[in-house]
Design an enzyme around this catalytic site. Structure first.
Site, PDB file in Angstrom:
ATOM      1  N   GLY A  64       8.240   5.853   5.576  1.00 14.33           N
ATOM      2  CA  GLY A  64       6.983   5.319   6.115  1.00 14.33           C
ATOM      3  C   GLY A  64       6.840   5.492   7.614  1.00 14.33           C
ATOM      4  O   GLY A  64       5.849   6.038   8.101  1.00 14.33           O
ATOM      5  N   GLU A  65       7.815   5.028   8.355  1.00 11.61           N
ATOM      6  CA  GLU A  65       7.666   5.024   9.808  1.00 11.61           C
ATOM      7  C   GLU A  65       8.035   6.358  10.444  1.00 11.61           C
ATOM      8  O   GLU A  65       7.646   6.644  11.571  1.00 11.61           O
ATOM      9  CB  GLU A  65       8.522   3.906  10.401  1.00 11.61           C
ATOM     10  CG  GLU A  65       7.991   2.531  10.001  1.00 11.61           C
ATOM     11  CD  GLU A  65       8.982   1.421  10.232  1.00 11.61           C
ATOM     12  OE1 GLU A  65      10.154   1.580   9.815  1.00 11.61           O
ATOM     13  OE2 GLU A  65       8.614   0.408  10.838  1.00 11.61           O
TER      14      GLU A  65
ATOM     15  N   LEU B 214      11.244  10.067  -3.866  1.00  6.30           N
ATOM     16  CA  LEU B 214      11.099   9.322  -5.120  1.00  6.30           C
ATOM     17  C   LEU B 214       9.772   9.624  -5.807  1.00  6.30           C
ATOM     18  O   LEU B 214       9.670   9.527  -7.024  1.00  6.30           O
ATOM     19  CB  LEU B 214      11.234   7.821  -4.847  1.00  6.30           C
ATOM     20  CG  LEU B 214      12.573   7.445  -4.180  1.00  6.30           C
ATOM     21  CD1 LEU B 214      12.561   5.984  -3.770  1.00  6.30           C
ATOM     22  CD2 LEU B 214      13.747   7.737  -5.107  1.00  6.30           C
TER      23      LEU B 214
ATOM     24  N   GLY C  45      14.257   6.082   4.138  1.00  3.38           N
ATOM     25  CA  GLY C  45      12.878   5.638   4.361  1.00  3.38           C
ATOM     26  C   GLY C  45      12.014   6.757   4.887  1.00  3.38           C
ATOM     27  O   GLY C  45      12.492   7.691   5.531  1.00  3.38           O
TER      28      GLY C  45
ATOM     29  N   GLY D 191      12.346  -0.397   2.348  1.00  5.53           N
ATOM     30  CA  GLY D 191      11.957  -0.966   1.061  1.00  5.53           C
ATOM     31  C   GLY D 191      12.254  -0.067  -0.126  1.00  5.53           C
ATOM     32  O   GLY D 191      12.810  -0.514  -1.133  1.00  5.53           O
TER      33      GLY D 191
ATOM     34  N   THR E  41       3.253   9.723  -3.251  1.00  3.66           N
ATOM     35  CA  THR E  41       3.237   8.571  -2.341  1.00  3.66           C
ATOM     36  C   THR E  41       4.009   8.889  -1.060  1.00  3.66           C
ATOM     37  O   THR E  41       3.649   8.406   0.015  1.00  3.66           O
ATOM     38  CB  THR E  41       3.806   7.305  -3.024  1.00  3.66           C
ATOM     39  OG1 THR E  41       5.129   7.562  -3.486  1.00  3.66           O
ATOM     40  CG2 THR E  41       2.931   6.866  -4.179  1.00  3.66           C
TER      41      THR E  41
ATOM     42  N   ARG F  79      16.504  11.859  -0.976  1.00  3.97           N
ATOM     43  CA  ARG F  79      15.770  12.083  -2.232  1.00  3.97           C
ATOM     44  C   ARG F  79      14.349  11.549  -2.096  1.00  3.97           C
ATOM     45  O   ARG F  79      14.146  10.412  -1.651  1.00  3.97           O
ATOM     46  CB  ARG F  79      16.489  11.358  -3.373  1.00  3.97           C
ATOM     47  CG  ARG F  79      15.890  11.641  -4.751  1.00  3.97           C
ATOM     48  CD  ARG F  79      16.481  10.736  -5.827  1.00  3.97           C
ATOM     49  NE  ARG F  79      17.936  10.873  -5.958  1.00  3.97           N
ATOM     50  CZ  ARG F  79      18.549  11.839  -6.640  1.00  3.97           C
ATOM     51  NH1 ARG F  79      17.824  12.748  -7.258  1.00  3.97           N
ATOM     52  NH2 ARG F  79      19.869  11.887  -6.710  1.00  3.97           N
TER      53      ARG F  79
ATOM     54  N   GLY G 237       0.816  -1.213   0.000  1.00  4.63           N
ATOM     55  CA  GLY G 237       0.000   0.000   0.000  1.00  4.63           C
ATOM     56  C   GLY G 237       0.843   1.253   0.000  1.00  4.63           C
ATOM     57  O   GLY G 237       0.336   2.364   0.090  1.00  4.63           O
TER      58      GLY G 237
END
Lengths: 725, 325
Positions: free
Chosen positions: A688-689, A614, A686, A509, A618, A612, A467
Site C-alpha cells: 500500500g504505502e 496475493l 506490504g 495488514g 488489488t 508474493r 478499501g
C-alpha cells in the site's frame, strides 16, 4: 486447534504447491457490488431506534483554557438533549497501536480546532444548529503556531557514523540541499463517525477504524471501563490512510452522551472536522547531504529534518526511515528536531516517513546525477549496498535493480533528453525517475477458519478492509489452501469479537492477517491429512476434493462436523536478522507550461517488488493509489496554516487539493515476480504505502528535466515554477 | 443549519415579494447555509419559473436565469458565436455542479475566501464591521486589484469573466414588477467599506435573464490557470475578444478572473491595444496598464507576474501572433 508461528526463520513455499490457482489471480473484490450499489453500510449509515445525533464543537483559540460556555441557552434550543465537555473527551485521536487513551485535556486547549464539546439533539439538523450556537469562553495563553519559530524544539540524535563532514570535504561530487514539504491530511472519502449504544455496562460502537484490537482498549481506557465490555464493528471503512488507526474523539463523545442519555448516539465529523480534529502529517524541513566519489558511489549521506507535533505527543514523522537502508555510504549522519507547536495533532498519514523523506532524498539523488552527468537510473544502480550500511545485516528479497532496469525499459527511459530539449507548443516535456522503498514488517495477527461439511469455508478475524482488498485476499488464501473455489469461501471482518488481527496500517495488514489465515488453514489441512492418514506434504486439496495416495475424496464426504483451525502469527527473529523492505522504481513524464508554470503529468509507470502478490488486481489498485497520492504530493497537496493561530485554513476538499481525475494520466503498474522468505510465511510484503514512497520526486525530477527548474519546496505549484522560469 | 421557511415561486412576483433569499441550483447557498455563513429565515425556490430558455434577441441571445451551466455551455449558438463563454463555463466547477448551477446563481456566487466561510473568523463581508481576517493570513486566492482594507476577497466565477468580456447585460425584475437592464460592467461593486454589498441588486430583486449582444467580431479566447487540472478556482483567468484587421487590432476586450472582488474589466487596457499592431511589446504595455495599481498580499504576489504572462499568451493566441498551446 491453534497453529502458532513466530517468524524466526523462512517457511516452506507451500502456496507455490497448492494448485487451486486462485491466489495471485486478479479476482474482483467480493464486497465490490455492495459498495457500488450502496448496500455496504458504513458507520454513519447505521441507525438504531431512538437514536440521537451529536456534533463536535471545536476550539477557536490555539492555546489556553475553557472558562465556560452558554450551555443553558443551547439546551433551550429545539431538540437539544445535552452538551458534554471536558472529563473523558479526547484532545485528538490515539496514535496508531497506542492501546491506551490519548490525552484527555479537561479544560485545556492545545490547538485551534480541538474538539471541546459534543452537542446532542434529536436530529442532525438540530444538533448542528445548536453546535453553531454554542459559544465557548476562554482564557487564552501564549501559542506557538509556527514550527520554524517555536520556543521548544527537541533534538533526537539519529545516527553519527564515520565522519560525514570529512567525506563531504573530500568528495569528488557533493550535494548539500534543503527541501521542505508541507503538512498533509489523510482526507479519506468517509468522514470519521461512530454510533454508540449501551446495554447495561456493555458498549457497542459502530465506527470507522483501522485496528480494532487496539481501538477496543483505547476506547475502554478512555471511558474507564474494562475492555471486555467494549465491542466495535467496522465491517467497511471508507479509507483511513492512518487517520483511523487510533480511537478518535467522535467515538468517545458518542459513548459519553449515549451513556448519559440512555439512548444510542451517533456522532459523525463534518469534512472540516476531519481536517482539524484528526491527524495531520507534519510539515518537514530537510537537509540532504550526499558525498560521492568519481565513480558516483556514495561515501557519505546526511539527512537532517525538523518536524512538529503538539507538546507531549510521542509521534514524530520518521522522515529518514528509508534513508537508513536504501543506499550505501559509510559516513552517515541523521538528526531530527521536533518543534512543539499548537497545531492539529501530527500522526501517521499514508507512508509516514518515506512519503516525505524520499521526496528529499530522491530529489537530491537527481541533483547528484545531474552534477555528475550520469543517468539517474544508473546512479541509483551503482549505490545499491551489499549489506545494510548501518547494521551490516543482509537484505531479504530486494529487487530494486530489476525494478529500475525493467521499469526503465518498459517506460522508454532511453528517450529522455536534456532540460528544455523537448517541446510541444508552450509545453516543455521531461522525464523523471525515483526509487521506491518502504520498510516492511509484520504484526501479531490471529484468524479462525472453519471448513464446513457442506464444502464451504468461513474466515473470521477482526481484520479491517479499508478499501484495500482484505476481503478478497483473505478469501483467496483460504480458498487456495483448502482447495476450494472462491464462491465457497465467506470472509467476515471488522468485528472486535472475532480473533484479533494486525489491523490495517503500515502496509502490514495483508502479510500479517493473510499469514494468520494461512496458518489456520494449515491446521485444517493437517486435520484432513490425519483423517486420510497421510503426511501433510502428501495432501493435495483442489476443487473441493482431497487427494492422497492417488485417492480422491470429496471434502463433503470426508467431513461430518465443522473443522476449525486457528492461526496465530507473531513477528520473530527474521525482523532483526534481515533488512526488509518493499522496493520499486517510479517513472514519470510531465509537461510544464512555460507561460503559466502549470504542470501536467502525462504518464507514469511504477515497478514494484513486494514478495508474493496475493491479488494482481488489488495490488495494482494499491499501486495506482500511491501513484495518485504522489501526484498530489508533488503538485497540489498542502495544508495551509494561518500564521497567527496555526489553524488549518483550507479545511475542505475544494481548497485542499487532492488530485482530481483530470490530474491523473494513464498509470502503468508492473509487479515484479518475487518471494520474500524472511518477510512472512506466505512470502508476501506490504504494497500500500510503497506506491507513494518516492513517487513525488519522480515528478519533480521530471519537471527539472522538462524545464530546468529544480523545485525543492513541495508542492510544485505554478508560482514556484514561474519564479524560476 | 438554522431552521428556515421554504416557499416555491410560481411567478417572478412571488420571488420578488417574498422577503426571502432566492434559491435556484443551490450549489453555493446550501453549502453556506450548512456552515451558517448564510442563515436566511426564508427561502424562495425559483426553479419552477419559466426562465430556462435561450432565445434569439436583438441580434444576440437572451439567456434565462435558470438555464444551467451545462446546458448553456452545450448550446450550439453559444459554442458557435460565443465560444469564450462556453469555454469559461466548462472551466468552472465539476460536471455535477454545472448540471445544477444556474446562470443567475453563477453570477451571484459568493467568494471562496476561507475566512468568509469560517464563522469563527472576523469577516466584513459576512459580518459587517467585524474586520478582515484574510489580511495577514493565507492569501493565495486573494485579490491584487481593487481590494480595500476591509476586504481582499476575489469573485470565483469563470462564466462572469466571459460575460464581462462580452459586455453582457443583466435583466432584473424589481420588487415593483418593473424590469431594468444593467450592464455587467455596472453590476458588480468593489469592496470599499461595504464588502457585504456585492452587486447593484436591491433586496428582493430577481435576475431573470442575461442578454448577450450580437456576436462580436474577432477571435475569442478563455484561459484559466489553476493549481490542479480541474475543480479548482482560478489563480488567474483571462477572457479575450480581439479583432485584427489589416495587421492591426481593430477591437479588443479583455476581462480577468481571480484578480479582484469582481470579474475585472479595465477599458484602458482595451484602449491600449486598439489601433496598434500586435507585438509582444504592445502586450507588455497593455499589461502595464492592467497592473499599474496591483498590490499583492504576500502569498498572492505571484499573481501579478502570472496575470501578465497569461494575458500576453492569450493576446498572442487571439491576435494570431502565436498558435494556441
Amino acid at each position: 486447534m491453534t497453529r502458532h508461528l513466530r517468524m524466526d526463520e523462512p517457511q516452506a513455499r507451500l502456496l507455490d504447491e497448492t494448485g487451486q490457482g486462485v491466489l495471485s489471480t486478479p479476482l474482483p473484490r467480493p464486497e465490490g457490488p455492495l459498495k457500488v450499489t450502496g448496500r455496504a453500510r458504513y458507520a454513519a449509515e447505521v441507525t438504531m431506534p431512538d437514536m440521537a445525533v451529536g456534533v463536535l464543537v471545536r476550539a477557536t483559540i490555539p492555546a489556553g483554557r475553557v472558562t465556560g460556555m452558554n450551555t443553558s441557552e443551547v439546551m433551550a434550543m429545539p431538540g437539544v438533549l445535552g452538551v458534554w465537555h471536558g472529563g473523558k473527551m479526547l484532545r485528538n485521536p490515539a496514535q496508531g497501536t497506542a492501546n491506551a487513551a490519548p490525552v484527555q485535556p479537561g479544560d485545556k486547549v492545545a490547538y485551534y480546532g480541538q474538539p471541546i464539546a459534543v452537542v446532542v439533539a434529536e436530529t442532525f439538523e438540530d444538533a448542528r444548529a445548536a453546535g453553531q450556537a454554542l459559544k465557548i469562553a476562554y482564557a487564552p495563553s501564549n501559542a506557538e503556531p509556527d514550527p520554524d519559530t517555536a520556543a521548544t524544539v527537541e533534538t533526537a540524535e539519529g545516527l553519527d557514523q564515520g565522519d560525514l563532514e570529512a567525506a563531504m570535504d573530500s568528495a569528488a561530487y557533493s550535494i548539500d540541499a534543503a527541501y521542505t514539504t508541507p503538512g498533509h491530511s489523510s482526507a479519506p472519502m468517509e468522514p470519521h463517525a461512530a454510533l454508540a449504544a449501551w446495554e447495561g455496562d456493555n458498549l457497542v460502537v459502530h465506527g470507522s477504524y483501522q485496528m480494532l484490537k487496539y481501538n477496543v482498549n483505547e476506547l475502554a481506557d478512555s471511558l474507564g471501563i474494562p475492555p471486555e465490555n467494549v465491542r466495535i464493528h467496522a465491517p467497511y471503512v471508507g479509507g483511513g490512510f492512518g487517520s483511523k488507526l487510533g480511537i478518535a474523539p467522535e467515538a468517545v463523545a458518542a459513548s459519553i452522551a449515549s451513556k448519559e442519555l440512555g439512548r444510542p448516539v451517533r456522532v459523525a465529523m463534518a469534512r472540516q472536522d476531519v481536517f482539524e480534529m484528526t491527524m495531520r502529517r507534519s510539515e518537514t524541513r530537510q537537509r540532504v547531504r550526499l558525498a560521492a566519489g568519481v565513480d558516483g558511489v556514495l561515501t557519505g549521506l546526511g539527512h537532517e529534518d525538523r518536524v512538529s507535533n503538539l507538546p507531549g505527543e510521542s509521534f514524530a514523522e520518521p522522515t529518514v526511515q528509508a534513508t537508513h537502508f536504501l543506499y550505501g555510504g559509510e559516513n552517515r549522519r541523521y538528526v531530527q528536531e521536533i518543534a512543539r507547536v499548537n497545531r492539529t495533532c501530527a500522526g501517521s498519514v499514508r507512508a509516514p516517513g518515506e512519503a516525505v523523506g524520499m521526496l528529499a532524498l530522491e530529489n537530491a539523488m537527481d541533483e547528484l546525477a545531474e552534477a555528475m552527468h550520469v543517468d539517474p537510473v544508473d546512479l541509483r544502480l551503482r549505490n545499491i549496498p551489499d549489506t545494510h550500511p548501518e547494521s551490516g545485516v543482509p537484505y531479504s528479497a530486494r529487487s530494486l535493480a530489476e525494478c529500475l532496469r525493467d521499469g526503465a525499459e518498459r517506460f522508454g527511459w532511453s528517450e529522455r533528453g536534456l532540460p528544455g530539449e523537448r517541446r510541444e507548443g508552450e509545453w516543455l516535456i521531461g522525464m523523471g525517475v525515483a526509487s521506491a522503498a518502504r520498510a516492511n514488517f509484520i504484526m501479531e495477527s490471529e484468524a479462525r477458519v472453519t471448513l464446513n461439511p457442506d464444502g464451504t469455508a468461513l474466515v473470521e478475524t477482526d481484520m479491517t478492509d479499508i478499501g484495500t482488498g482484505s476481503y478478497a485476499i483473505l478469501g483467496q488464501i483460504a480458498a487456495e489452501m483448502l482447495g476450494l473455489p472462491m464462491d465457497k469461501v465467506k470472509v467476515d471482518l471488522g468485528d472486535s469479537a472475532m480473533p484479533p488481527a494486525s489491523g490495517s496500517g503500515g502496509s502490514f495488514g495483508a502479510a500479517s492477517a493473510g499469514s494468520s489465515v494461512y496458518l489456520a488453514a494449515q491446521e485444517i489441512r493437517a486435520e484432513i491429512a490425519r483423517k486420510l492418514d497421510c503426511a501433510d506434504d502428501d495432501l493435495t486439496l483442489r476443487d473441493g476434493n482431497a487427494v492422497a495416495d492417488n485417492r480422491k475424496t470429496a471434502l463433503t464426504e470426508l467431513i461430518d462436523a465443522p473443522m476449525v483451525g486457528h492461526g496465530h502469527l507473531e513477528p520473530g527473529k527474521t525482523a532483526e536478522s534481515h533488512s526488509q523492505a518493499g522496493y520499486g522504481a517510479h517513472f514519470s513524464e510531465v509537461a510544464v507550461n512555460e507561460v503559466t508554470g502549470e504542470v501536467r503529468v502525462r504518464r507514469m509507470l511504477s515497478a514494484f517488488a513486494v514478495g508474493r502478490v496475493l491479488n494482481q488486481r488489488t495490488a495494482t489498485s494499491q499501486g495506482h493509489g500511491g501513484m495518485i497520492w504522489g501526484i498530489g504530493t508533488a503538485l497540489t497537496e498542502e495544508l495551509q496554516h494561518d500564521p497567527r493561530d496555526g489553524r488549518i485554513v483550507n479545511r475542505d476538499l475544494a481548497e485542499y487539493h487532492v488530485p482530481v481525475n483530470l490530474d491523473v494520466p494513464d498509470l502503468d503498474v508492473m509487479l515484479i515476480e518475487e518471494r520474500d522468505d524472511e518477510s512472512s510465511p506466505i512470502q508476501a510484503k506490504g504494497i500500500g504505502e510503497l506506491g507513494l514512497s518516492g513517487v513525488g520526486a519522480a515528478i519533480t525530477n521530471a519537471i527539472y528535466n522538462a524545464c530546468g527548474v529544480r523545485v525543492r519546496d513541495y508542492p510544485a505549484t505554478p508560482d514556484k515554477i514561474l519564479a524560476a522560469l | 443549519m438554522k431552521p428556515f421557511d421554504y416557499l416555491r415561486a410560481s411567478a417572478p412576483d412571488d420571488a420578488t415579494r417574498a422577503d426571502a433569499t432566492i434559491i435556484a441550483g443551490g450549489t453555493n447557498l446550501l453549502d453556506l447555509m450548512k456552515l451558517q455563513v448564510m442563515s436566511p429565515d426564508r427561502l424562495v425556490d425559483i426553479t419552477r419559473l419559466d426562465l430556462d430558455h435561450i432565445e434569439d434577441h436583438e441580434g444576440g441571445l437572451r439567456i434565462g436565469a435558470l438555464v444551467t451551466n451545462s446546458d448553456l455551455a452545450a448550446d450550439d449558438r453559444i459554442r458557435r458565436d460565443y465560444p469564450v463563454l462556453s469555454r469559461a463555463l466548462l472551466a468552472g466547477a465539476s460536471g455535477q455542479l454545472r448540471n445544477k448551477a444556474t446562470t443567475g446563481g453563477n453570477l451571484l456566487q459568493r467568494t471562496r475566501c476561507p475566512y468568509f466561510t469560517d464563522t469563527a473568523q472576523p469577516c466584513n463581508k459576512r459580518e459587517p464591521g467585524s474586520g478582515c481576517a484574510a489580511i495577514g493570513g493565507q492569501t493565495r486566492l486573494h485579490a491584487i486589484l481593487g481590494a480595500s482594507e476591509h476586504c481582499i476577497a476575489t469573485h470565483p466565477s469563470d462564466m462572469a469573466v466571459a460575460m464581462q468580456a462580452l459586455g453582457a447585460e443583466i435583466e432584473i425584475q424589481e420588487t415593483t414588477g418593473a424590469t431594468r437592464r444593467v450592464s455587467i460592467r455596472e453590476f458588480y461593486r468593489l469592496p470599499g467599506d461595504t464588502p457585504h454589498i456585492e452587486t447593484v441588486l436591491a433586496p428582493g430583486e430577481l435576475i431573470t435573464a442575461v442578454i448577450l449582444p450580437a456576436p462580436p467580431k474577432g477571435r475569442q479566447v478563455y484561459r484559466k490557470v489553476r493549481d490542479r487540472a480541474s475543480y479548482a478556482f482560478a489563480l488567474v483567468s483571462v477572457a479575450a475578444i480581439v479583432d485584427v484587421q489589416d495587421g492591426r487590432i481593430a477591437a479588443a476586450t479583455l476581462a480577468f478572473g481571480g484578480l479582484a472582488h469582481k470579474p475585472w474589466h479595465d477599458p484602458a487596457v482595451d484602449r491600449a491595444l486598439e489601433g496598434a499592431e500586435p507585438t509582444p511589446e504592445l502586450f507588455d504595455a497593455a499589461a502595464d496598464v492592467l497592473l499599474a495599481d496591483a498590490v499583492g498580499q504576500g502569498s498572492n504576489d505571484f499573481k501579478i507576474v502570472l496575470a501578465r504572462r497569461t494575458m500576453k499568451a492569450v493576446l498572442a493566441e487571439a491576435t494570431g501572433l502565436k498558435e494556441a498551446a
